[in-house]
Design an enzyme around this catalytic site. Structure first.
Site, PDB file in Angstrom:
ATOM      1  N   THR A   7      53.721  25.261  56.281  1.00  0.00           N
ATOM      2  CA  THR A   7      52.671  25.656  56.832  1.00  0.00           C
ATOM      3  C   THR A   7      52.396  27.424  55.762  1.00  0.00           C
ATOM      4  O   THR A   7      52.356  28.239  56.237  1.00  0.00           O
ATOM      5  CB  THR A   7      52.298  25.293  57.527  1.00  0.00           C
ATOM      6  OG1 THR A   7      50.887  25.291  58.208  1.00  0.00           O
ATOM      7  CG2 THR A   7      52.566  26.842  59.141  1.00  0.00           C
ATOM      8  N   GLY A  11      47.851  28.765  62.965  1.00  0.00           N
ATOM      9  CA  GLY A  11      47.999  28.342  64.585  1.00  0.00           C
ATOM     10  C   GLY A  11      48.784  27.436  64.278  1.00  0.00           C
ATOM     11  O   GLY A  11      49.431  26.989  65.801  1.00  0.00           O
ATOM     12  N   ASP A  72      50.509  17.821  58.161  1.00  0.00           N
ATOM     13  CA  ASP A  72      49.630  17.462  58.024  1.00  0.00           C
ATOM     14  C   ASP A  72      47.971  16.769  59.121  1.00  0.00           C
ATOM     15  O   ASP A  72      48.639  15.803  59.468  1.00  0.00           O
ATOM     16  CB  ASP A  72      48.612  16.287  56.272  1.00  0.00           C
ATOM     17  CG  ASP A  72      47.410  17.019  55.471  1.00  0.00           C
ATOM     18  OD1 ASP A  72      46.858  18.000  55.451  1.00  0.00           O
ATOM     19  OD2 ASP A  72      46.604  16.047  55.199  1.00  0.00           O
ATOM     20  N   HIS A 183      49.207  16.102  69.376  1.00  0.00           N
ATOM     21  CA  HIS A 183      49.865  15.206  68.202  1.00  0.00           C
ATOM     22  C   HIS A 183      50.873  15.778  67.734  1.00  0.00           C
ATOM     23  O   HIS A 183      51.619  15.544  67.233  1.00  0.00           O
ATOM     24  CB  HIS A 183      48.675  15.298  67.536  1.00  0.00           C
ATOM     25  CG  HIS A 183      47.471  16.428  66.449  1.00  0.00           C
ATOM     26  ND1 HIS A 183      46.976  17.756  67.605  1.00  0.00           N
ATOM     27  CD2 HIS A 183      47.586  17.180  66.041  1.00  0.00           C
ATOM     28  CE1 HIS A 183      46.618  18.223  68.382  1.00  0.00           C
ATOM     29  NE2 HIS A 183      46.793  18.462  65.688  1.00  0.00           N
ATOM     30  N   ARG A 184      50.537  17.298  67.829  1.00  0.00           N
ATOM     31  CA  ARG A 184      51.476  18.057  66.704  1.00  0.00           C
ATOM     32  C   ARG A 184      53.301  18.335  67.433  1.00  0.00           C
ATOM     33  O   ARG A 184      54.598  17.614  67.119  1.00  0.00           O
ATOM     34  CB  ARG A 184      51.441  19.542  67.189  1.00  0.00           C
ATOM     35  CG  ARG A 184      52.169  20.322  65.348  1.00  0.00           C
ATOM     36  CD  ARG A 184      51.357  21.756  65.314  1.00  0.00           C
ATOM     37  NE  ARG A 184      50.348  21.063  64.003  1.00  0.00           N
ATOM     38  CZ  ARG A 184      49.240  21.119  64.256  1.00  0.00           C
ATOM     39  NH1 ARG A 184      48.566  21.896  65.804  1.00  0.00           N
ATOM     40  NH2 ARG A 184      48.263  20.829  64.235  1.00  0.00           N
TER      41      ARG A 184
HETATM   42  P1  ITT Z   1      48.386  23.521  55.866  1.00  0.00           P
HETATM   43  O1  ITT Z   1      47.733  23.027  54.773  1.00  0.00           O
HETATM   44  O2  ITT Z   1      48.708  25.130  55.301  1.00  0.00           O
HETATM   45  O3  ITT Z   1      49.134  23.594  56.751  1.00  0.00           O
HETATM   46  P2  ITT Z   1      46.510  23.595  56.866  1.00  0.00           P
HETATM   47  O4  ITT Z   1      44.536  24.432  57.310  1.00  0.00           O
HETATM   48  O5  ITT Z   1      44.983  23.970  55.131  1.00  0.00           O
HETATM   49  O6  ITT Z   1      46.998  24.333  56.527  1.00  0.00           O
HETATM   50  P3  ITT Z   1      45.823  20.883  57.162  1.00  0.00           P
HETATM   51  O7  ITT Z   1      44.855  20.876  55.613  1.00  0.00           O
HETATM   52  O8  ITT Z   1      46.057  19.540  57.710  1.00  0.00           O
HETATM   53  O9  ITT Z   1      45.939  22.385  57.429  1.00  0.00           O
HETATM   54  O10 ITT Z   1      44.177  20.426  58.012  1.00  0.00           O
HETATM   55  C1  ITT Z   1      44.134  20.139  59.651  1.00  0.00           C
HETATM   56  C2  ITT Z   1      43.362  20.818  60.582  1.00  0.00           C
HETATM   57  O11 ITT Z   1      42.508  20.306  60.769  1.00  0.00           O
HETATM   58  C3  ITT Z   1      43.321  22.589  60.586  1.00  0.00           C
HETATM   59  O12 ITT Z   1      42.277  23.761  59.661  1.00  0.00           O
HETATM   60  C4  ITT Z   1      42.101  22.245  62.094  1.00  0.00           C
HETATM   61  O13 ITT Z   1      40.877  22.704  61.461  1.00  0.00           O
HETATM   62  C5  ITT Z   1      42.361  20.854  62.236  1.00  0.00           C
HETATM   63  N1  ITT Z   1      43.751  20.760  63.385  1.00  0.00           N
HETATM   64  C6  ITT Z   1      44.692  20.248  62.755  1.00  0.00           C
HETATM   65  N2  ITT Z   1      45.253  20.274  64.138  1.00  0.00           N
HETATM   66  C7  ITT Z   1      44.903  20.754  64.784  1.00  0.00           C
HETATM   67  C8  ITT Z   1      44.922  21.533  66.084  1.00  0.00           C
HETATM   68  O14 ITT Z   1      45.370  21.483  66.705  1.00  0.00           O
HETATM   69  N3  ITT Z   1      44.077  22.147  66.878  1.00  0.00           N
HETATM   70  C9  ITT Z   1      43.253  21.618  66.600  1.00  0.00           C
HETATM   71  N4  ITT Z   1      41.967  21.672  64.681  1.00  0.00           N
HETATM   72  C10 ITT Z   1      43.295  21.114  64.477  1.00  0.00           C
END
Ligand code: ITT
Length: 199
Positions: A7, A11, A72, A183-184
Site C-alpha cells: 500500500t 492511513g 482494496d 473492516h480492516r
Molecule cells: P493503496 O491502493 O495504495 O492501498 P488507496 O488509497 O489507493 O491506497 P484504495 O484504492 O483501496 O486505496 O482506496 C480506498 C479508499 O477508500 C481510501 O482512499 C479511503 O478514501 C477509503 N477508505 C478505505 N478504508 C477506509 C477507512 O478505514 N476509513 C476511511 N476511509 C477509508
C-alpha cells in the site's frame, strides 16, 4: 518474521502495522515506500477483489518470496447504490483529497430526500505466502453517514461514518477503538489466523 504490505496509503499502513504488531510485537513490516523501484500498476479492476489482486500480486512479484498482503477497500452507501465503492479514493476526481471525496458523499445524499444514509466500509485483503499461494479475506463494518464531518482521527471517510452501535464517527473514536471494530481489523484478524498456522 517479516511482512510486506502493498500500500501507498499512509492511513491504511499505520492501521495495518499496529494491528499486526498487536499479535507480533517483533514483526518487521515493509511497504511500497521501502521499494522505490516498484511502480504500482493501475487499479483497473471492476471489483475490490480484482483491485486487491492487481496491487498485491504485482508487489509479490518484486519481493523475492516474502509474505505479502495488500487490500482494496472503500465506502459503500446504500442510498447511493453502493457508491463510491471501488472508486472511493477518486470519487471527486483523480487525485482528489479526502475532504473533496467526503464532501461529495454529503452533497450527493443532500440531493436526495429522504436519503438512505445506511452504509458500510468493506476491506478485501489479499495475501500471498512465500510460495505464491493466494488467500482472500474480507471485513465489513456497517454504519451510517453523519450529517456533517466530525472528528480529526483516521483518514478518508472516517469523519462522516458512524459505526453501528456508536454515536461517534470513526474520526471521533481513538485509533485503538477503530482498530477493535474496523473492516480492516476484521480482515487482518482472519489473515493472522492463517499466518499463525503457516509462518
Ligand atoms: P493503496 O491502493 O495504495 O492501498 P488507496 O488509497 O489507493 O491506497 P484504495 O484504492 O483501496 O486505496 O482506496 C480506498 C479508499 O477508500 C481510501 O482512499 C479511503 O478514501 C477509503 N477508505 C478505505 N478504508 C477506509 C477507512 O478505514 N476509513 C476511511 N476511509 C477509508
Amino acid at each position: 518474521m517479516e511482512i510486506w504490505i502493498a500500500t501507498g496509503n499512509q492511513g491504511k499502513l499505520k492501521e495495518i502495522k499496529s494491528l499486526l504488531e498487536k499479535s507480533y510485537p517483533n514483526i518487521k513490516t515493509f511497504s511500497l515506500q521501502d521499494m522505490k523501484s516498484f511502480t504500482p500498476p493501475p487499479e483497473n479492476g471492476k471489483t475490490f477483489e480484482e483491485n486487491a489482486r492487481i496491487k498485491t500480486k504485482s508487489f509479490f512479484a518484486s519481493t523475492n518470496d516474502k509474505w505479502v498482503i495488500g487490500e482494496d477497500s472503500g465506502l459503500e452507501v446504500d442510498g447511493l447504490q453502493g457508491m463510491p465503492g471501488i472508486f472511493s479514493a477518486r470519487y471527486a476526481g483523480d487525485h482528489a483529497r479526502d475532504i473533496e471525496n467526503t464532501s461529495k458523499v454529503l452533497k450527493m445524499l443532500n440531493l436526495r430526500s429522504p436519503a438512505n444514509r445506511k452504509a458500510q466500509f468493506r476491506c478485501v485483503l489479499m495475501a500471498y505466502n512465500p510460495e505464491g499461494k493466494e488467500f482472500l479475506f474480507e471485513g465489513i463494518l456497517r454504519g451510517e453517514i453523519a450529517k456533517d464531518m466530525r472528528g480529526t482521527n483516521g483518514f478518508g471517510y472516517d469523519n462522516i461514518f458512524i459505526p453501528e452501535g456508536f454515536q461517534k464517527t470513526l474520526a471521533e473514536l481513538s485509533p485503538m477503538e477503530k482498530n477493535k471494530i474496523s473492516h480492516r481489523a476484521q480482515a487482518i484478524s482472519k489473515f493472522i489466523e492463517l499466518f499463525n498456522s503457516q509462518a
